[in-house]
Design a protein around this motif. Structure first.
Motif, PDB file in Angstrom:
ATOM      1  N   GLY A 395      36.405  -2.447 -26.979  1.00  0.00           N
ATOM      2  CA  GLY A 395      37.510  -2.102 -27.859  1.00  0.00           C
ATOM      3  C   GLY A 395      37.840  -0.632 -27.871  1.00  0.00           C
ATOM      4  O   GLY A 395      38.708  -0.198 -28.611  1.00  0.00           O
ATOM      5  N   PHE A 409      39.199  -5.315 -29.997  1.00  0.00           N
ATOM      6  CA  PHE A 409      37.809  -5.554 -30.382  1.00  0.00           C
ATOM      7  C   PHE A 409      37.647  -6.899 -31.082  1.00  0.00           C
ATOM      8  O   PHE A 409      36.726  -7.666 -30.773  1.00  0.00           O
ATOM      9  N   THR A 412      37.124 -10.183 -29.327  1.00  0.00           N
ATOM     10  CA  THR A 412      35.832 -10.523 -28.718  1.00  0.00           C
ATOM     11  C   THR A 412      34.986 -11.430 -29.603  1.00  0.00           C
ATOM     12  O   THR A 412      33.936 -11.907 -29.156  1.00  0.00           O
ATOM     13  N   LEU A 474      31.097  -3.973 -36.119  1.00  0.00           N
ATOM     14  CA  LEU A 474      31.967  -2.834 -36.378  1.00  0.00           C
ATOM     15  C   LEU A 474      31.216  -1.841 -37.245  1.00  0.00           C
ATOM     16  O   LEU A 474      30.956  -2.093 -38.426  1.00  0.00           O
ATOM     17  N   PRO A 514      28.981  -7.087 -28.652  1.00  0.00           N
ATOM     18  CA  PRO A 514      30.025  -6.066 -28.719  1.00  0.00           C
ATOM     19  C   PRO A 514      29.835  -5.157 -29.939  1.00  0.00           C
ATOM     20  O   PRO A 514      29.587  -5.638 -31.049  1.00  0.00           O
ATOM     21  N   LEU A 516      31.580  -1.624 -31.834  1.00  0.00           N
ATOM     22  CA  LEU A 516      32.605  -0.596 -31.933  1.00  0.00           C
ATOM     23  C   LEU A 516      32.251   0.314 -33.096  1.00  0.00           C
ATOM     24  O   LEU A 516      32.007  -0.174 -34.206  1.00  0.00           O
TER      25      LEU A 516
END
Length: 540
Positions: A395, A409, A412, A474, A514, A516
């Motif tokens: 992202g 992002f 995903t 996140l 993932p 970010l």
């Protein structure tokens, strides 16, 4: 009259499967064996750990002597004009005292379970002449708690207060903290039962001492638990712990590995935050587990509209949107959920008393702190939008706006996956960050959790690495305007906070998840820009 404790399952199909599981648990004598501390309940691999982790089943009796000790110390302190209690503790050492004191009217407890320099500075700004610091750590080596102790000891001395007379310790026998307290001559040391794990320790000294010193009626809490204890240890279909464990186990069998917790008028404040650690850290391992999602209430996004991967659970009276409802007083609910969570471990085939993946993030953070410049673990931002720097493994590839970055992002998140928002910020001054949970849940259609860092590392952090590997993460970090030195340590609180975020992010990335990270160069402005960007993300 005491509030009746019970468990209701509204979904007929789930109720049928849960009833079958209850019958099996009753036939296996699980409740009575648990009360008798039978360490074989979770299989041979778990037996060694379980054999030294089951004393919590009788704390409603064994913790009684603490009541007089707590009251005597509180009376002493009040006689000296000391009536402000600050708790330095993480995870099981802070979550229970916070819910206990928050639930009682007129009981104030300042909880430090953060490395955010602004939040710690706010606690330091209180009247130190009236303050006692409770330093609470089971291991005796918790880095956040040790940092708080060092900072407060220095502040006491600078204020002309004898630090040793104002520091109370709660720890396990023989821990480094116990030894330090003896050397330093701290006011009092409460030694907790070492055969109780942190997340099951609400009714030990870890939960009772800070809450009792602040003025909570901890004797009543034990009374509430005692009223239910006999029912929880009985092998019968009416046992609420068996009913709750079976309902959660049946839901997990059906693909609902997430448990959405909403208060529906229980009269308990913040129960979900305590239950979150108990459930996530106990069950989230070996690629399985139950992920607790704590929401603001039954109208919150993700509760009434929970998908097939989530079970809405009401804490309090039954609600039309809830699949499961759990009622009871605080003391009763604590013991009920502890029993039920341990029994869910048996249903899932895991050890509910270990936390094999928690150490990884701590080790990564320590590695960064040991480097010449801990900030070297931070990448350069791939893009900057206003007061938000973008860093991450997914992202963060383009030069688009923050809304574009978030859209890429959030795409995903897998089907039936979840998004975890991890805010390494000040949970008081930056409290508006918590609003992101509901907004992101509405926008994505996925379950979204929200955790304050590093607090969640001692809670849901275990599930993130060990549970179902369908999470997307996140991270929110922010510039520290006024950092705080940690006495006799080569780092500041701000450095430690960033190292914890970077360390955990690296471990998650190593697990193929993932990640970010959005860094707010100005917290207030950056949060406002982030909220606007989230509102521009298309709804799923």
């Amino acid at each position: 009259m005491a509030e009746e404790t019970g468990v209701t399952v509204a979904d007929a199909g789930l109720a049928d499967r849960a009833a079958a599981l209850v019958d099996k648990l009753v036939a296996d004598g699980v409740a009575s064996r648990l009360a008798a501390r039978d360490a074989t309940l979770w299989g041979p691999d778990a037996e060694a750990e379980a054999s030294v982790r089951l004393s919590w089943t009788s704390l409603h009796q064994t913790s009684r002597p603490l009541i007089g000790e707590i009251e005597a110390l509180r009376t002493e302190l009040q006689g000296e004009g000391v009536d402000r209690v600050v708790l330095a503790g993480m995870g099981g050492s802070s979550l229970a005292p916070e819910v206990i004191t928050s639930t009682e009217d007129g009981v104030a407890l300042t909880v430090l379970d953060t490395t955010d320099p602004g939040q710690v500075a706010d606690a330091l700004a209180g009247d130190l002449q009236r303050t006692v610091l409770v330093v609470s750590s089971k291991s005796g080596g918790t880095v956040e708690t040790d940092s708080h102790r060092r900072i407060f000891a220095k502040a006491f001395a600078e204020a002309g207060v004898d630090a040793a007379s104002r520091i109370v310790v709660v720890t396990d026998p023989g821990s480094p903290l116990a030894e330090l307290a003896e050397r330093e001559g701290y006011r009092k040391v409460f030694l907790a039962d070492p055969e109780v794990g942190g997340r099951y320790s609400a009714l030990t000294a870890f939960g009772l001492v800070p809450a009792g010193l602040a003025g909570a009626d901890v004797a009543r809490l034990l009374d509430q638990a005692a009223l239910l204890a006999a029912d929880l240890s009985t092998d019968s279909a009416g046992n609420p712990a068996l009913r709750l464990a079976a309902a959660l186990g049946a839901a997990h069998e059906a693909g609902a590995e997430k448990v959405v917790l909403a208060d529906t008028g229980s009269g308990i404040t913040g129960f979900g935050d305590w239950a979150e650690q108990l459930i996530a850290e106990s069950t989230g391992k070996q690629g399985t587990g139950l992920l607790p999602v704590v929401v603001d209430g039954p109208a919150a996004a993700g509760f009434a509209d929970a998908g097939p991967d989530a079970t809405p659970v009401a804490i309090g009276p039954a609600n039309a949107a809830a699949t499961i409802s759990v009622t009871g007083t605080l003391g009763a609910q604590i013991l009920l959920w502890e029993y039920a969570t341990a029994i869910v471990g048996r249903l899932l085939g895991i050890d509910p008393f270990d936390q094999p993946d928690v150490e990884a993030a701590k080790k990564a953070a320590r590695s960064l702190l040991d480097s010449p410049d801990p900030a070297t673990g931070a990448s350069s931002p791939s893009t900057v939008d206003g007061h938000v720097e973008v860093h991450g493994t997914v992202g963060a590839s383009g030069d688009g706006t923050l809304a574009d970055v978030l859209t890429e992002f959030l795409d995903t998140v897998p089907d039936n996956g979840y998004l975890a928002v991890q805010a390494y910020l000040d949970r008081l001054d930056d409290a508006s960050a918590a609003l992101l949970r509901a907004e992101l849940a509405k926008r994505t259609g996925h379950q979204v959790t929200f955790g304050w860092g590093p607090r969640f590392l001692h809670s849901t952090g275990q599930y993130h690495k060990g549970g179902h590997q369908n999470g997307v993460f996140l991270q929110l970090t922010g510039a520290a305007v006024d950092d705080l030195e940690v006495p006799d340590r080569p780092y500041t609180l701000g450095t430690l906070q960033l190292a914890q975020a970077l360390g955990d992010g690296q471990v998650l990335a190593d697990h193929g998840r993932p990640v970010l990270r959005l860094h707010l160069t100005d917290r207030a402005a950056g949060l406002a820009e982030l909220v606007r960007a989230v509102q521009q993300v298309r709804q799923g």
